[in-house]
Structure formats: C-alpha cells, structure tokens
Design an enzyme around this catalytic site. Structure first.
Site, mmCIF file in Angstrom:
data_model
loop_
_atom_site.group_PDB
_atom_site.id
_atom_site.type_symbol
_atom_site.label_atom_id
_atom_site.label_comp_id
_atom_site.label_asym_id
_atom_site.label_seq_id
_atom_site.Cartn_x
_atom_site.Cartn_y
_atom_site.Cartn_z
ATOM 1 N N GLY A 13 0.758 -1.274 -0.094
ATOM 2 C CA GLY A 13 0.032 0.018 -0.027
ATOM 3 C C GLY A 13 0.785 1.259 0.073
ATOM 4 N N ASP A 63 -2.115 -7.529 -5.691
ATOM 5 C CA ASP A 63 -3.292 -7.529 -4.580
ATOM 6 C C ASP A 63 -2.947 -8.217 -3.422
ATOM 7 O OD1 ASP A 63 -5.507 -7.755 -3.288
ATOM 8 O OD2 ASP A 63 -7.070 -8.255 -4.971
ATOM 9 N N VAL A 64 -2.861 -7.791 -2.165
ATOM 10 C CA VAL A 64 -2.122 -8.573 -1.054
ATOM 11 C C VAL A 64 -3.085 -9.660 -0.714
ATOM 12 C CG1 VAL A 64 -0.598 -6.615 -0.419
ATOM 13 C CG2 VAL A 64 -2.974 -7.152 0.519
ATOM 14 N N TYR A 154 -13.564 -3.310 10.026
ATOM 15 C CA TYR A 154 -12.296 -2.802 10.302
ATOM 16 C C TYR A 154 -11.490 -2.833 11.678
ATOM 17 C CZ TYR A 154 -8.577 0.911 9.670
ATOM 18 O OH TYR A 154 -7.416 1.785 9.724
ATOM 19 N N ALA A 155 -12.422 -2.676 12.706
ATOM 20 C CA ALA A 155 -11.992 -3.028 14.177
ATOM 21 C C ALA A 155 -11.679 -4.183 14.337
ATOM 22 C CB ALA A 155 -13.004 -2.432 15.029
ATOM 23 N N THR A 156 -12.328 -5.364 13.741
ATOM 24 C CA THR A 156 -12.090 -6.792 13.853
ATOM 25 C C THR A 156 -10.838 -6.921 13.272
ATOM 26 O OG1 THR A 156 -14.656 -7.180 14.027
ATOM 27 C CG2 THR A 156 -12.965 -9.030 13.247
ATOM 28 N N ALA A 157 -10.534 -6.526 11.972
ATOM 29 C CA ALA A 157 -9.360 -6.932 11.182
ATOM 30 C C ALA A 157 -8.327 -6.404 12.116
ATOM 31 C CB ALA A 157 -9.506 -6.174 9.920
ATOM 32 N N LYS A 158 -8.431 -5.066 12.449
ATOM 33 C CA LYS A 158 -7.199 -4.364 13.055
ATOM 34 C C LYS A 158 -6.929 -5.097 14.341
ATOM 35 C CE LYS A 158 -6.051 -1.328 9.946
ATOM 36 N NZ LYS A 158 -5.037 -1.762 9.389
HETATM 37 P P1 NAP Z 1 -4.251 5.050 2.065
HETATM 38 O O1 NAP Z 1 -3.904 6.538 1.872
HETATM 39 O O2 NAP Z 1 -5.915 4.720 1.572
HETATM 40 O O3 NAP Z 1 -3.373 4.194 1.114
HETATM 41 C C1 NAP Z 1 -3.838 2.596 1.184
HETATM 42 C C2 NAP Z 1 -2.930 2.199 0.280
HETATM 43 O O4 NAP Z 1 -3.434 0.639 0.229
HETATM 44 C C3 NAP Z 1 -3.724 2.655 -1.161
HETATM 45 O O5 NAP Z 1 -2.629 2.914 -1.924
HETATM 46 C C4 NAP Z 1 -4.311 1.390 -1.760
HETATM 47 O O6 NAP Z 1 -4.429 1.303 -3.185
HETATM 48 C C5 NAP Z 1 -3.715 0.292 -1.249
HETATM 49 N N1 NAP Z 1 -4.388 -1.089 -1.233
HETATM 50 C C6 NAP Z 1 -5.416 -1.221 -0.756
HETATM 51 N N2 NAP Z 1 -5.861 -2.460 -0.993
HETATM 52 C C7 NAP Z 1 -4.887 -3.043 -1.307
HETATM 53 C C8 NAP Z 1 -4.651 -4.603 -1.819
HETATM 54 N N3 NAP Z 1 -5.668 -5.333 -1.778
HETATM 55 N N4 NAP Z 1 -3.472 -4.874 -2.190
HETATM 56 C C9 NAP Z 1 -2.501 -3.999 -2.238
HETATM 57 N N5 NAP Z 1 -2.699 -2.400 -1.989
HETATM 58 C C10 NAP Z 1 -3.673 -2.207 -1.572
HETATM 59 O O7 NAP Z 1 -4.422 4.674 3.679
HETATM 60 P P2 NAP Z 1 -3.388 5.196 4.815
HETATM 61 O O8 NAP Z 1 -4.333 6.127 5.599
HETATM 62 O O9 NAP Z 1 -2.187 5.494 4.489
HETATM 63 O O10 NAP Z 1 -3.305 3.858 5.642
HETATM 64 C C11 NAP Z 1 -2.344 2.743 5.645
HETATM 65 C C12 NAP Z 1 -2.770 1.774 6.600
HETATM 66 O O11 NAP Z 1 -2.492 2.455 8.265
HETATM 67 C C13 NAP Z 1 -3.958 1.198 6.558
HETATM 68 O O12 NAP Z 1 -3.830 -0.386 6.880
HETATM 69 C C14 NAP Z 1 -4.704 1.712 7.531
HETATM 70 O O13 NAP Z 1 -5.773 0.912 7.970
HETATM 71 C C15 NAP Z 1 -3.872 2.012 8.441
HETATM 72 N N6 NAP Z 1 -4.616 3.369 9.448
HETATM 73 C C16 NAP Z 1 -4.622 4.223 9.027
HETATM 74 C C17 NAP Z 1 -4.895 5.524 9.814
HETATM 75 C C18 NAP Z 1 -5.368 7.016 9.441
HETATM 76 O O14 NAP Z 1 -5.845 7.628 10.309
HETATM 77 N N7 NAP Z 1 -5.331 7.352 8.080
HETATM 78 C C19 NAP Z 1 -5.163 5.130 11.049
HETATM 79 C C20 NAP Z 1 -5.067 3.864 11.754
HETATM 80 C C21 NAP Z 1 -4.405 2.986 10.942
HETATM 81 P P3 NAP Z 1 -5.842 1.934 -4.080
HETATM 82 O O15 NAP Z 1 -5.802 3.332 -3.699
HETATM 83 O O16 NAP Z 1 -5.597 1.376 -5.321
HETATM 84 O O17 NAP Z 1 -6.861 1.278 -3.247
#
Ligand code: NAP
Length: 253
Positions: A13, A63-64, A154-158
């Site tokens: 990602g 796709d992971v 999402y909460a369950t997965a995290k």
């Molecule tokens: P983001 O900006 O939405 O970026 C996520 C990236 O993951 C996107 O480039 C997306 O690609 C890619 N992705 C989605 N599904 C995928 C798949 N099946 N295979 C490969 N890549 C995939 O998210 P972020 O905010 O940076 O978050 C990154 C991580 O931190 C996530 O796990 C999120 O749950 C966690 N997190 C974020 C926050 C927050 O406040 N932002 C808080 C807690 C935890 P596409 O654009 O092509 O879909």
C-alpha cells in the site's frame, strides 16, 4: 550491512499515505525498497522520489489478498532487488457502516485486505528472513482495534492483526525475526479524507475537530508513523517484539 548490498524492505500500500512515507523513510535509512500497491502504475511517484533522493526502489503491482499475485510479487522482488527481510503490512481499506447495514461483501473485503493480505505477504517473505536469520515485520493496526462505531469489520481486522503480530513474534523470534504492530490514531491521508467525505464534513473541519481532541493538539502525519516503523526495523530494535504501539498523540484513542 555493506553499502553495496542494502537489505530489502517491502512496503504494501505504498503508492500513497502512510505506506509512501514509510517507503521513503526506509529508503533514506538505507534499505532497497519494494513499493507495492494494487496497480504498479500508481507506485511511480513514490519510486521516483526515492530514486531522486539517491535510493533504490522497485514498483510492484499486486493485490495482497490474492495468493498467486503475492507469490509472484515476492518472487519478483527477491529476483530484482534481493531477499525481502523487512515487511511492512500497510495496505488497507475501509468499508464503514453500522452493523445492521453492513454487507457481507464489505465485511469480506476488509478481512481479506488486512488479515488475509498480511498473512499471505508474511508467509511469502518469512522464508527469506528465516534463511538469513534476520528479519523485521511491522503490521499496521489502528486505534479502531479498541472498538469504533461504524467499523465492526475494520475494528475486527485491526484487532486480529495484533494477535497475528504477537504470534509471529513467538514463532519467528528464534530466527532473529521481530514482529511488532503500530496502531495509529488519526493520520491525515486519503483514508481519513474519504471518511470525512462520507460523513459530509469538509476535510479541514474534520481535521480541526479531531485535533481538538488529541493531547498534542494536532492530527498525525504519515511521517509520524514512518518514524516508528524506522525504529522497529532498525538493527537496535532486535529485543523489541510482539508489541503494539498506539501512536495517537496521547495515551488514549
Ligand atoms: P490510504 O491512503 O488509503 O492508502 C492505502 C493504500 O493501500 C492505497 O494505495 C491502496 O491502493 C492500497 N491498497 C488497498 N487495497 C490493497 C490491496 N488489496 N493490495 C495492495 N494494496 C492495496 O491509507 P493510509 O491512511 O495511508 O493507511 C495505511 C494503513 O494504516 C492502513 O492499513 C490503515 O488501515 C492504517 N491506518 C490508517 C489510519 C489513518 O488515520 N489514516 C489510522 C489507523 C490505521 P488503492 O488506492 O489502489 O486502493
């Protein structure tokens, strides 16, 4: 580690957000970085920024949650960059809804990307870590693991990722591999932007409201999380394993 053969890190990602900041930080730390995202074309900016700064990067599309794509991606990374011994399972999606309105498709999608995706990526990379008797896995959890309205999936997965992390730490420790999780609070990315849009709130107001509830009086930036990843994957962090660090600008989510 000699300069000629940098260790290889994979960040999933990594086209944008926390993943992109982490990929850039690990490259600055001296790793060769596989910038993995769904579509290889979207990794171009991150790869170019790393290369412009003098680092080494490879854009990889996968796709992971797809076992074949994951294996092909990891095989390619090993062949083109070297053995992947650092893995940051960061790819993520949200499909928020109240439980009574949540569809099976949205439940499965979130489980597949976060849980199945982290499982598949880690299973494919651990071989290289075990063979080399050194490795680092960092999984992206969330404060939502503690429970969050509208995020049953999402909460369950995290929360699941926290159990996954602790088990990896137990199984892989004797091979010099650590596994830790980071549970971020509000980080300013496309993901939180999408949440604001869904709620019909201008992003600026959404960020201000979030910051007003956070002890350090600001929301997080992707670089805040990249900094913590940098610590977990560092040489000196070898005695820290199976931990979950809540990075939320204060003691509570
Ligand atoms: P983001 O900006 O939405 O970026 C996520 C990236 O993951 C996107 O480039 C997306 O690609 C890619 N992705 C989605 N599904 C995928 C798949 N099946 N295979 C490969 N890549 C995939 O998210 P972020 O905010 O940076 O978050 C990154 C991580 O931190 C996530 O796990 C999120 O749950 C966690 N997190 C974020 C926050 C927050 O406040 N932002 C808080 C807690 C935890 P596409 O654009 O092509 O879909």
């Amino acid at each position: 580690m000699s300069e000629a053969t940098p260790r290889v890190a994979v960040v999933t990602g990594a086209a944008r957000g926390i993943g992109a900041a982490t990929a850039k930080r690990l490259a600055a730390d001296g790793f060769a970085v596989a910038v993995l995202d769904l579509d290889e074309a979207t990794t171009k900016d991150t790869v170019q920024e790393i290369e412009a700064a003098g680092g080494r990067a490879l854009g990889v599309g996968a796709d992971v949650s797809d076992a074949e794509q994951v294996q092909a991606a990891v095989d390619r990374i090993a062949a083109e960059l070297g053995a992947p011994v650092v893995l940051v399972n960061n790819a993520g999606v949200t499909r928020d809804n109240m439980l009574f309105k949540m569809t099976e498709v949205d439940w499965d999608m979130v489980m597949n990307v976060h849980l199945r995706g982290s499982f598949l990526m880690t299973r494919a990379c651990q071989k290289y870590m075990v063979d080399g008797k050194w490795g680092r896995v960092v999984n992206l959890s969330s404060v939502s693991a503690l429970g969050n309205r509208g995020q049953a999936n999402y909460a369950t997965a995290k929360a699941g990722l926290q159990g996954f992390t602790k088990t990896l730490a137990i199984e892989l420790g004797k091979f010099g591999v650590t596994a830790n999780a980071i549970a971020p609070g509000f980080i300013q990315t496309e993901m939180t932007k999408a949440t604001a849009e869904r709620m019909g709130v201008p992003f600026e107001d959404f960020v201000k409201a979030a910051a007003s509830q956070i002890p350090v009086a600001r929301v997080g930036q992707p670089e805040d999380i990249a900094h913590l990843v940098s610590f977990f994957v560092s040489e000196g962090a070898g005695f820290v394993s199976g931990q979950v660090v809540y990075a939320a600008g204060g003691p509570r989510a």
